[in-house]
Design an enzyme around this catalytic site. Structure first.
Site, PDB file in Angstrom:
ATOM      1  N   HIS A  99     -10.455   1.332   1.785  1.00 29.71           N
ATOM      2  CA  HIS A  99     -10.249   2.348   2.819  1.00 29.71           C
ATOM      3  C   HIS A  99     -11.477   2.199   3.713  1.00 29.71           C
ATOM      4  O   HIS A  99     -12.570   2.633   3.363  1.00 29.71           O
ATOM      5  CB  HIS A  99     -10.150   3.745   2.213  1.00 29.71           C
ATOM      6  CG  HIS A  99      -9.909   4.784   3.260  1.00 29.71           C
ATOM      7  ND1 HIS A  99      -8.710   5.443   3.395  1.00 29.71           N
ATOM      8  CD2 HIS A  99     -10.703   5.248   4.261  1.00 29.71           C
ATOM      9  CE1 HIS A  99      -8.775   6.270   4.435  1.00 29.71           C
ATOM     10  NE2 HIS A  99      -9.990   6.167   4.971  1.00 29.71           N
ATOM     11  N   HIS A 112       0.866  -1.203   0.000  1.00 28.33           N
ATOM     12  CA  HIS A 112       0.000   0.000   0.000  1.00 28.33           C
ATOM     13  C   HIS A 112       0.892   1.239   0.000  1.00 28.33           C
ATOM     14  O   HIS A 112       1.484   1.582   1.016  1.00 28.33           O
ATOM     15  CB  HIS A 112      -0.905   0.021   1.236  1.00 28.33           C
ATOM     16  CG  HIS A 112      -1.865   1.167   1.248  1.00 28.33           C
ATOM     17  ND1 HIS A 112      -3.212   1.008   1.452  1.00 28.33           N
ATOM     18  CD2 HIS A 112      -1.697   2.496   1.080  1.00 28.33           C
ATOM     19  CE1 HIS A 112      -3.822   2.180   1.406  1.00 28.33           C
ATOM     20  NE2 HIS A 112      -2.907   3.109   1.181  1.00 28.33           N
TER      21      HIS A 112
HETATM   22  O1  DOR Z   1      -3.500   9.636   5.555  1.00 26.29           O
HETATM   23  C1  DOR Z   1      -3.818   9.320   4.426  1.00 26.29           C
HETATM   24  N1  DOR Z   1      -3.249   9.882   3.347  1.00 26.29           N
HETATM   25  N2  DOR Z   1      -4.796   8.418   4.251  1.00 26.29           N
HETATM   26  C2  DOR Z   1      -5.294   8.139   3.038  1.00 26.29           C
HETATM   27  O2  DOR Z   1      -6.187   7.341   2.961  1.00 26.29           O
HETATM   28  C3  DOR Z   1      -4.810   8.864   1.846  1.00 26.29           C
HETATM   29  C4  DOR Z   1      -3.467   9.370   2.039  1.00 26.29           C
HETATM   30  C5  DOR Z   1      -3.038  10.375   0.991  1.00 26.29           C
HETATM   31  O3  DOR Z   1      -3.249  10.092  -0.181  1.00 26.29           O
HETATM   32  O4  DOR Z   1      -2.473  11.389   1.352  1.00 26.29           O
HETATM   33 ZN    ZN Z   2      -3.327   5.098   1.508  1.00 26.67          ZN
END
Ligand code: DOR
Ligand code: ZN
Length: 377
Positions: free
Chosen positions: A166, A42
């Site tokens: 998510h 991820h």
């Molecule tokens: O903290 C996060 N940042 N959670 C996410 O689901 C997306 C990610 C991002 O793309 O910055």
């Molecule tokens: Zn992510």
């Protein structure tokens, strides 16, 4: 005598007086771990100059990475995923074997034929569900998964294409700390009941509820990725001595009991849990401002931090499966065949990584860590 399966080369590592590898809490002058090349299941790589700045950190540490599609505009088609893949390959360090595994961004309008194309491409390995409004660039995400996406999900079962979730609801009445639990109860469990053959990865789990849910599901059909931040920090870290924007991510850090449950799950050796950093770089100015973005940039420190967690739990013998076996086994991909060496020696995390028009602040910036990638073997 217990022997550590990840070939700990430190003298006495598995011979300590009263401590075998199951209680490796004692710091030693020099200790090496040789493990199969890990993958990151991820990862946010972004595009443009930020992509160029961050990709070397992932490419050094990981063999492959599942690359998130939440760009602006989102990567909703196979054609866009292939173009994004090309742009990543173009900026890889010249001697790198790093392989980006692409994903599609699911929308209410994704057509089942897109899943066929994705599978046929050989370059797209999963489809990402962002509930609309849940996080960064999720505004084009799904508003009603089973209501709007059932035909696509059925095609994903046909094509054995995993759904990466998510796992948070977005209703404003639901407390932000409860969003994962409510998602499990109202979306994930019904999904799994309706489509038991769908492969699902619950991404960046943050709660004991998620751990219990994953443990209750069939191995091989549901897995979960776990980030360094959700293993090492609880929600106090967001407010420690003042607001700490670089510890803000989504799903947000939770209470200590949840952190402990996640640590116990990953260090138990359960195959359902695997490495996914969720490294999510944002320019410093987008973090340190009146409305800061969610996301923690951890690619340069992630392996050090995972090693730290497993070492502190006396579970270094389980590290390699988490970093390098459980992920490819879940995805049905071959395990990497090369090795890397992690050495237990102190190093300082840089305060920031500059790029052409800004800089990215890594997790634990300026702090001293102990495990270091010393070489690819
Ligand atoms: O903290 C996060 N940042 N959670 C996410 O689901 C997306 C990610 C991002 O793309 O910055
Ligand atoms: Zn992510």
């Amino acid at each position: 005598m217990l022997r550590c399966p990840i070939s700990c080369k430190a003298p006495n590592f598995s011979l300590g007086k009263n401590r075998g590898p199951q209680s490796a809490k004692v710091a030693r002058a020099q200790m090496d771990l040789s493990i199969t090349q890990p993958d990151d299941w991820h990862l946010h790589l972004r595009d443009g100059e930020l992509l160029e700045a961050v990709v070397p950190h992932s490419a050094i540490h990981f063999g492959r990475a599942i690359v998130m599609p939440n760009l602006k505009p989102p990567v909703t088609t196979t054609a866009a995923a292939l173009a994004y893949r090309e742009s990543i390959l173009k900026v890889l360090p010249s001697n790198s074997d790093f392989t980006p595994l692409m994903t599609l961004y699911l929308t209410d309008n994704t057509h089942p034929d897109e899943i066929k194309l994705a599978r046929k491409s050989g370059a797209v390995f999963a489809v990402k569900l962002y509930p609309a409004g849940a996080t960064t660039n999720s505004q084009d995400g799904v508003t009603d998964l089973l209501g709007k996406c059932l035909p696509v999900l059925e095609e994903m079962v046909e094509q054995n294409m995993p759904l990466l979730v998510h796992g948070e609801v977005t209703d404003p009445e639901v407390d932000i700390f409860d969003r994962e639990k409510v998602f499990i109860d109202t979306v994930l469990r019904p999904l799994v009941q309706k489509l038991p053959k769908l492969k699902v990865v619950m991404e960046h789990i943050t709660t004991q509820d998620a751990v219990k849910f994953i443990e209750s599901c069939d191995e091989g059909s549901i897995g979960a990725t776990v980030t360094p931040q959700h293993l090492l920090l609880n929600r106090n870290a967001i407010f420690q001595g003042g607001l700490q924007p670089h510890n803000y991510c989504l799903p947000v850090l939770k209470r200590e009991i949840h952190r402990q449950a996640i640590v116990a799950a990953v260090t138990s050796g359960n195959k359902r849990f695997f490495l996914g950093t969720d490294s999510a770089p944002h320019d410093r100015r987008k973090k340190e401002c009146s409305c800061g973005c969610a996301g923690i940039y951890n690619a340069p420190v992630a392996l050090s931090l995972y090693a730290k967690v497993f070492e502190e739990e006396g579970a270094l013998d389980k590290l390699e499966a988490f970093t390098s076996f459980n992920g490819p086994d879940f995805y049905g991909l071959p395990r990497n065949t090369t090795k890397i060496k992690l050495s237990k020696s102190k190093w300082s995390v840089p305060a920031a990584y500059p790029f052409a028009s800004g800089e990215v602040v890594p997790m634990f910036a300026g702090q001293t860590l102990e495990w270091y990638l010393s070489s690819a073997v």
